[in-house]
Design a protein around this motif. Structure first.
Motif, PDB file in Angstrom:
ATOM      1  N   PRO A   1      -4.695  -3.065  -2.076  1.00  0.00           N
ATOM      2  CA  PRO A   1      -4.967  -3.036  -0.630  1.00  0.00           C
ATOM      3  C   PRO A   1      -5.323  -1.668  -0.057  1.00  0.00           C
ATOM      4  N   ASP A   2      -4.870  -0.589  -0.680  1.00  0.00           N
ATOM      5  CA  ASP A   2      -5.189   0.734  -0.132  1.00  0.00           C
ATOM      6  C   ASP A   2      -6.270   1.453  -0.936  1.00  0.00           C
ATOM      7  N   TYR A   3      -7.143   0.675  -1.566  1.00  0.00           N
ATOM      8  CA  TYR A   3      -8.225   1.246  -2.374  1.00  0.00           C
ATOM      9  C   TYR A   3      -9.056   2.243  -1.584  1.00  0.00           C
ATOM     10  N   PHE A   4      -9.544   1.858  -0.419  1.00  0.00           N
ATOM     11  CA  PHE A   4     -10.422   2.743   0.356  1.00  0.00           C
ATOM     12  C   PHE A   4      -9.661   3.935   0.922  1.00  0.00           C
ATOM     13  N   LEU A   5      -8.394   3.752   1.241  1.00  0.00           N
ATOM     14  CA  LEU A   5      -7.583   4.871   1.736  1.00  0.00           C
ATOM     15  C   LEU A   5      -7.432   5.947   0.668  1.00  0.00           C
ATOM     16  N   LYS A   6      -7.388   5.535  -0.589  1.00  0.00           N
ATOM     17  CA  LYS A   6      -7.238   6.475  -1.700  1.00  0.00           C
ATOM     18  C   LYS A   6      -8.559   7.056  -2.167  1.00  0.00           C
ATOM     19  N   GLU A   7      -9.610   6.226  -2.175  1.00  0.00           N
ATOM     20  CA  GLU A   7     -10.867   6.631  -2.811  1.00  0.00           C
ATOM     21  C   GLU A   7     -11.838   7.348  -1.863  1.00  0.00           C
ATOM     22  N   LEU A   8     -11.926   6.914  -0.617  1.00  0.00           N
ATOM     23  CA  LEU A   8     -12.909   7.528   0.287  1.00  0.00           C
ATOM     24  C   LEU A   8     -12.695   9.026   0.515  1.00  0.00           C
TER      25      LEU A   8
ATOM     26  N   PRO B   1       0.833  -1.204   0.000  1.00  0.00           N
ATOM     27  CA  PRO B   1       0.000   0.000   0.000  1.00  0.00           C
ATOM     28  C   PRO B   1       0.865   1.251   0.000  1.00  0.00           C
ATOM     29  N   SER B   2       0.365   2.293  -0.655  1.00  0.00           N
ATOM     30  CA  SER B   2       1.113   3.547  -0.741  1.00  0.00           C
ATOM     31  C   SER B   2       0.373   4.704  -0.100  1.00  0.00           C
ATOM     32  N   ALA B   3      -0.945   4.569   0.105  1.00  0.00           N
ATOM     33  CA  ALA B   3      -1.727   5.659   0.678  1.00  0.00           C
ATOM     34  C   ALA B   3      -1.531   5.733   2.194  1.00  0.00           C
ATOM     35  N   ARG B   4      -1.773   6.896   2.747  1.00  0.00           N
ATOM     36  CA  ARG B   4      -1.573   7.131   4.177  1.00  0.00           C
ATOM     37  C   ARG B   4      -2.826   6.760   4.965  1.00  0.00           C
TER      38      ARG B   4
ATOM     39  N   GLY C   1      -6.986   1.434   8.056  1.00  0.00           N
ATOM     40  CA  GLY C   1      -5.912   0.536   7.624  1.00  0.00           C
ATOM     41  C   GLY C   1      -6.148   0.044   6.223  1.00  0.00           C
ATOM     42  N   PHE C   2      -5.125  -0.548   5.618  1.00  0.00           N
ATOM     43  CA  PHE C   2      -5.277  -1.120   4.277  1.00  0.00           C
ATOM     44  C   PHE C   2      -5.843  -2.534   4.389  1.00  0.00           C
ATOM     45  N   VAL C   3      -6.448  -3.012   3.307  1.00  0.00           N
ATOM     46  CA  VAL C   3      -7.089  -4.329   3.290  1.00  0.00           C
ATOM     47  C   VAL C   3      -6.033  -5.395   3.007  1.00  0.00           C
TER      48      VAL C   3
END
Length: 216
Positions: free
Chosen positions: A204-211, A52-55, A183-185
């Motif tokens: 894995p960081d889809y929701f961290l980036k999109e939400l 994952p790359s998103a915070r 957290g990431f999935v």
């Protein structure tokens, strides 16, 4: 001198082996190696770990009031992995892929899911997506977020093309939106009407980036 000779021989062997095969890609995206003697085999590809790359947001940020804006995000592949059930019948066509798409409108957040199964008889193996179906997402903080479907959805089968599509949607609650930013999935499980399976998380960081894109 002896070591130089050994290295040279190894390089020559490697070159000859490379020349003795041709790499071709099938319509399914698999790589086939063709040899001079008329034989062939699928190229073995080691699975790559997607980091994952998103915070991850802090507790203070997550606790802030959620103000939604009307927006339709793009569809993105989030799950892509092997089906244990399909693998028992066909080692070459056992992939399951799922696209996620978030739509925020009128203070309601909908997650559209499109499951693509490389099997023309998807119902025979998985049945329907029903009101009892759900996606369990295990996060990096060990929290499990269960996304429950509210309606029944039946698959569309494409026998001429060798795959089935399950298009369905569910609504994300405010609590789920908050949890998915913690957290990431790292693991995803899907409860179909006929079985429960776990799949590889491709993004894995889809929701961290999109939400964050749907919030003011």
């Amino acid at each position: 001198m002896k070591h130089l000779l050994i290295v040279t021989v190894i390089l020559i062997i490697g070159f000859l082996e490379a020349k003795a095969q041709i790499r071709m890609v099938t319509p399914e995206g698999k790589v086939v190696l063709l040899f001079d003697n008329g034989t062939w085999k699928y190229e073995e590809v080691k699975a790559k770990t997607v980091l994952p790359s998103a915070r991850v947001k802090s507790e203070v940020e997550i606790a802030k009031p959620i103000v939604l804006k009307d927006i339709e995000l793009e569809s993105i592949v989030v799950i892509k992995g092997e089906s244990a059930k399909l693998a028992k019948f066909n080692s070459k066509k056992n992939t399951i892929k799922c696209n996620f798409q978030i739509i925020s409108k009128n203070n309601k957040v909908v997650l559209k899911t499109e499951w693509k199964i490389l099997e023309e008889e998807g119902f025979r193996f998985f049945g329907f997506i029903t009101k009892k179906s759900k996606i369990d997402l295990e996060l990096s903080n060990n929290e499990i977020v269960s996304l429950q479907y509210a309606k029944d959805f039946e698959p569309k089968e494409y026998p001429n093309y060798g795959f089935s599509i399950f298009s369905a949607e569910l609504e994300l609650s405010e609590n789920q939106i908050r949890s998915l930013q913690k957290g990431f999935v790292k693991k995803a499980s899907m409860k179909w009407s006929r079985r429960l399976e776990s799949y590889t998380v491709f993004d894995p960081d889809y929701f961290l980036k999109e939400l964050p894109k749907i919030m003011e």
